[in-house]
Design a protein around this motif. Structure first.
Motif, short mmCIF file in Angstrom:
data_model
loop_
_atom_site.label_atom_id
_atom_site.label_comp_id
_atom_site.label_asym_id
_atom_site.label_seq_id
_atom_site.Cartn_x
_atom_site.Cartn_y
_atom_site.Cartn_z
N ASP A 232 0.85 -1.19 0.00
CA ASP A 232 0.00 0.00 0.00
C ASP A 232 0.89 1.24 0.00
OD1 ASP A 232 -2.16 1.66 0.11
OD2 ASP A 232 -2.92 0.96 2.05
N PRO A 233 1.58 1.49 -1.10
CA PRO A 233 2.63 2.52 -1.12
C PRO A 233 2.13 3.95 -0.92
CG PRO A 233 2.23 1.68 -3.33
CD PRO A 233 1.49 0.79 -2.39
N ASN A 234 0.85 4.19 -1.09
CA ASN A 234 0.32 5.54 -0.91
C ASN A 234 -0.31 5.74 0.47
OD1 ASN A 234 0.98 6.45 -3.56
ND2 ASN A 234 -0.77 5.30 -4.36
N SER A 235 -0.22 4.76 1.33
CA SER A 235 -0.82 4.86 2.67
C SER A 235 0.04 5.73 3.58
CB SER A 235 -0.96 3.47 3.28
OG SER A 235 0.33 2.90 3.50
N ARG A 236 -0.56 6.14 4.70
CA ARG A 236 0.19 6.94 5.67
C ARG A 236 1.38 6.16 6.22
NH1 ARG A 236 -2.74 9.55 10.85
NH2 ARG A 236 -3.18 7.36 11.29
N HIS A 239 4.25 6.24 3.76
CA HIS A 239 4.86 7.58 3.77
C HIS A 239 5.74 7.75 5.01
CE1 HIS A 239 3.08 9.32 0.21
NE2 HIS A 239 1.86 8.97 0.60
N ARG A 242 9.01 5.84 4.65
CA ARG A 242 9.91 6.53 3.72
C ARG A 242 10.55 7.74 4.40
NH1 ARG A 242 5.97 4.89 -0.22
NH2 ARG A 242 4.81 6.85 -0.02
#
Length: 252
Positions: A232-236, A239, A242
């Motif tokens: 789920d690379p766009n999840s909080r 983030h 990263r």
């Protein structure tokens, strides 16, 4: 950079942090990363999708270093190698206890052979402050400490500080706290916010700016053998991991 991910308490996000951080460092920052699963439970290996009974793993790396170096290469992403945990890893603690003079530096000697092949070595430690933890911080002296934002977290953090201070004074002067990572933050709950304030007072600048929020998708991703930064690379959560990787590199 050699990093020990450590906390004497289980369930605080050590293996989750190790797996997600390793993937981001290798995939996004293009670093060569080695993960050493230094925990008998083998959670870091499982979270990276590796089998529970590998042909070669931590025990072989540590106990028979002359037999060669055979990590699992390019796990999930290019540039990420893993020395997986093995079920017989409990034997290592017993052997270390029988070698009190050289025992604390056994892992250091094994890591020294191959560390030059990597930009980052991450050691995922078990929930104990015994001889295995000593070996980890001597071999990988930059300490990343995930701390669950729950009652008594500050007390546990102080216990680890004393452990690290003794290891630094007696075994390896370069041991330091690279950063303290707050985990299981829930902005709706009072206790996590209060504990976060306590940690800020105790650790000051050592506290990472990044905190990892409680999220079902982070937990579920580990069960699928793929970290949340991949599932789920766009999840909080993705983030946040990263952002953590950027902080780790900046401090290291």
């Amino acid at each position: 950079m050699r990093v020990s991910v450590i906390n004497q308490k289980g369930g605080v996000g050590k293996s989750t942090t190790t797996a997600n951080l390793a993937v981001v460092l290798a995939r996004d920052l293009r670093l060569r990363v080695l993960v050493l699963d230094w925990d008998a439970q083998g959670n870091a290996s499982a979270f990276l999708g590796l089998p529970a009974a590998p042909a070669w793993g931590t025990t072989d790396f540590f106990m028979t270093p002359d037999a060669g170096f055979h990590p699992v290469r390019d796990v999930l992403v290019e540039g990420l190698d893993v020395i997986p945990g093995k079920p017989d890893f409990a034997l290592v603690e017993r052997q270390l206890l029988g070698d009190l003079l050289a025992g604390p530096r056994r892992l250091r000697r094994a890591v020294d052979r191959y560390a030059s092949n990597y930009d980052v070595v991450l050691t995922d430690c078990g929930p104990t402050l015994g001889m295995l933890a000593i070996n980890s911080v001597v071999a990988c002296p930059d300490v990343l400490e995930p701390i669950e934002l729950a009652h008594a977290a500050a007390l546990g953090a102080l216990t680890l500080q004393r452990f690290l201070s003794e290891a630094q004074g007696n075994l390896e002067a370069s041991i330091r706290i690279l950063g303290v990572l707050p985990t299981f933050l829930d902005d709706r709950e009072r206790t996590p916010r209060e504990v976060l304030g306590d940690l800020a007072r105790i650790f000051g600048a050592a506290l990472f700016e990044t905190a990892i929020h409680t999220a079902a998708n982070v937990r579920d991703a580990g069960g699928q053998g793929r970290p949340v930064v991949l599932t789920d690379p766009n999840s909080r959560g993705a983030h946040e991991y990263r952002a953590l990787a950027q902080e780790v590199v900046a401090r290291g």
